[in-house]
Design an enzyme around this catalytic site. Structure first.
Site, PDB file in Angstrom:
ATOM      1  NE  ARG A   1       0.255   1.428   3.343  1.00 42.53           N
ATOM      2  CZ  ARG A   1       1.220   2.301   3.587  1.00 42.53           C
ATOM      3  NH1 ARG A   1       2.484   1.898   3.668  1.00 42.53           N
ATOM      4  NH2 ARG A   1       0.970   3.574   3.737  1.00 42.53           N
ATOM      5  N   GLY A   2       0.272   2.405  -0.093  1.00 40.66           N
ATOM      6  CA  GLY A   2       1.056   3.639  -0.241  1.00 40.66           C
ATOM      7  C   GLY A   2       1.091   3.979  -1.717  1.00 40.66           C
ATOM      8  CB  ALA A   3       0.307   7.153  -3.478  1.00 42.28           C
TER       9      ALA A   3
ATOM     10  NE  ARG B   1      -6.128   0.907  -1.735  1.00 44.19           N
ATOM     11  CZ  ARG B   1      -5.478   1.418  -0.676  1.00 44.19           C
ATOM     12  NH1 ARG B   1      -4.189   1.209  -0.522  1.00 44.19           N
ATOM     13  NH2 ARG B   1      -6.130   2.124   0.228  1.00 44.19           N
TER      14      ARG B   1
ATOM     15  CD  GLN C   1      -2.754   2.621   6.912  1.00 44.80           C
ATOM     16  OE1 GLN C   1      -3.318   2.943   7.962  1.00 44.80           O
ATOM     17  NE2 GLN C   1      -3.411   2.496   5.782  1.00 44.80           N
TER      18      GLN C   1
ATOM     19  CG  ASP D   1      -3.024   8.272  -1.047  1.00 44.73           C
ATOM     20  OD1 ASP D   1      -2.941   8.738   0.108  1.00 44.73           O
ATOM     21  OD2 ASP D   1      -2.662   7.123  -1.355  1.00 44.73           O
TER      22      ASP D   1
ATOM     23  CG  ASN E   1      -2.071  11.486   3.152  1.00 41.01           C
ATOM     24  OD1 ASN E   1      -1.556  10.614   2.441  1.00 41.01           O
ATOM     25  ND2 ASN E   1      -1.673  11.693   4.391  1.00 41.01           N
ATOM     26  CE  LYS E   2      -4.840   5.473   4.795  1.00 38.85           C
ATOM     27  NZ  LYS E   2      -5.850   4.672   4.077  1.00 38.85           N
TER      28      LYS E   2
HETATM   29  O1  MRU Z   1      -4.427   3.151   2.288  1.00 38.56           O
HETATM   30  P1  MRU Z   1      -2.958   3.362   2.149  1.00 38.56           P
HETATM   31  O2  MRU Z   1      -2.155   2.766   3.261  1.00 38.56           O
HETATM   32  O3  MRU Z   1      -2.457   2.965   0.788  1.00 38.56           O
HETATM   33  O4  MRU Z   1      -2.797   4.940   2.261  1.00 38.56           O
HETATM   34  C1  MRU Z   1      -1.505   5.482   2.208  1.00 38.56           C
HETATM   35  C2  MRU Z   1      -1.463   6.932   2.433  1.00 38.56           C
HETATM   36  O5  MRU Z   1      -2.456   7.588   2.607  1.00 38.56           O
HETATM   37  C3  MRU Z   1      -0.105   7.574   2.328  1.00 38.56           C
HETATM   38  O6  MRU Z   1      -0.002   8.650   3.196  1.00 38.56           O
HETATM   39  C4  MRU Z   1       0.089   8.059   0.885  1.00 38.56           C
HETATM   40  O7  MRU Z   1      -0.147   7.018  -0.013  1.00 38.56           O
HETATM   41  C5  MRU Z   1       1.431   8.628   0.647  1.00 38.56           C
HETATM   42  S1  MRU Z   1       2.644   7.370   0.576  1.00 38.56           S
HETATM   43  C6  MRU Z   1       4.130   8.034   0.167  1.00 38.56           C
END
Ligand code: MRU
Length: 346
Positions: free
Chosen positions: A45-47, A88, A197, A238, A248-249
């Protein structure tokens, strides 16, 4: 650096982020379908990391194709791109990476390349997306460290670290670079309900790097800011819209509001692949909603009654007015963001 994702000749290998920090387990995806499932189920996960995974997944799937000619090969390629795009919806890096793969594929077809040549091209592009992401994170770290005050107590939300990228991290890249310069007194990691996370991944990364880390629940960030105990905030993104609003999250918006109320600098760190000039503002960003169980349960323990409804958006949108600056691999953008972001691409 942490091995978030790696391409092996016959597989895409990733650390299973659902199991951290208790277990370090690696998942070997042997097909594009397995990579897509890994993205959907948050193994990775993570963009930026899911962009890299999608590119590797497409390259792996096409590598294994038995197509005889380029026409059949192209049909399979488009199906895989669709498969990855359906994993996603919010992080634009995923769609950016698929777009990069489509561009090189089209160039290869245009040049009259054979199926084997196209396979090589796709493999090379996926590797390049991976390598470029690490370099971007390191550049963001260099730019971002300049705006971190000395002896900083930093707050971050979710995980925008090595695990969320191909390595080093965006927000955590800034923190790592500042720590290397001796500027970091400590980091507060929001636990980041419901998927945790922050507690599970950010704290794990920072502790491994010997950066002093305190885990807090989201509700504790406000009092810390009020008491003057946070000097700097940096988060990832994201998707950043053309006007600087960003997704973002979930929980990021609340942190940004608190920061504004208490005069704490609030920065976003993200590569150009996260900036989506085709999305005019935050209202146009699609927000993923995830399953109720993430909220009703912590691990296997139920914490809410079955009869209760659940709202579980994975992301929120923070308006650009709350942002002090957007740290990219090309430098720091300031307001007016519609102009400074557009200038990055000229
Ligand atoms: O749902 P996730 O864990 O994929 O969400 C991740 C985030 O919101 C991060 O902050 C974002 O992707 C930036 S990662 C460099």
């Amino acid at each position: 650096m942490l091995p978030t994702i790696e391409r092996q000749p016959d597989a895409v290998v990733m650390i299973d982020q659902r199991k951290l920090p208790a277990q370090e387990v690696y998942v070997h995806c042997k097909t594009a379908n397995e990579v897509a499932k890994a993205i959907k189920t948050m193994v990775i996960r993570g963009a930026p990391a899911i962009g890299v995974a999608a590119a590797y997944g497409i390259a792996l799937g096409m590598q294994k194709s038995k197509a005889q000619g380029t026409r059949e090969f192209a049909v399979e390629f488009n199906k895989l791109c669709e498969l990855m795009a359906g994993t996603r919806p919010t992080a634009v890096n995923l769609f950016w990476a698929i777009g990069q793969m489509k561009k090189v594929f089209a160039a290869g077809v245009q040049a009259g390349e054979s199926v084997e040549e196209l396979k090589a091209r796709l493999n090379a592009e996926a590797q390049k997306i991976h390598d470029d992401d690490v370099a971007s994170c390191q550049a963001m770290g260099r730019f971002g460290a300049e705006v971190v005050p000395p002896n900083a107590r930093i707050l971050t939300h979710c995980n925008a670290g090595a695990l969320a990228t191909a390595g080093y991290g965006t927000a955590l890249g800034v923190i790592r670079a500042a720590a290397e310069q001796g500027k970091v007194q400590g980091v507060f990691a929001d636990e980041t309900r419901p998927f945790l996370q922050g507690a599970r991944l950010t704290a794990w990364e920072l502790v491994r790097d010997h950066i002093p880390t305190t885990v807090i629940t989201e509700s504790m960030a406000g009092p810390l800011m009020r008491d003057g105990k946070i000097d700097f905030i940096v988060v990832g993104a994201d998707r950043i819209a053309a006007n600087g609003d960003f997704a973002n999250k979930i929980g990021t918006y609340t942190v940004a509001m608190m920061a504004k109320a208490h005069g704490v600098p609030f920065y976003v760190a993200a590569p150009l692949s996260t900036i989506d000039l085709n999305t005019p503002d935050g209202g146009a960003i699609p927000i993923e909603e995830r399953n109720r169980r993430e909220v009703t349960h912590v691990g296997s323990t139920q914490v809410a009654p079955d009869a209760a409804s659940v709202w579980n958006p994975a992301f929120d949108v923070t308006p650009h007015a709350l942002v002090s600056g957007i740290i990219t691999e090309r430098g720091i953008c300031r307001a007016p963001f519609d102009q400074s972001l557009a200038a990055l691409f000229r």
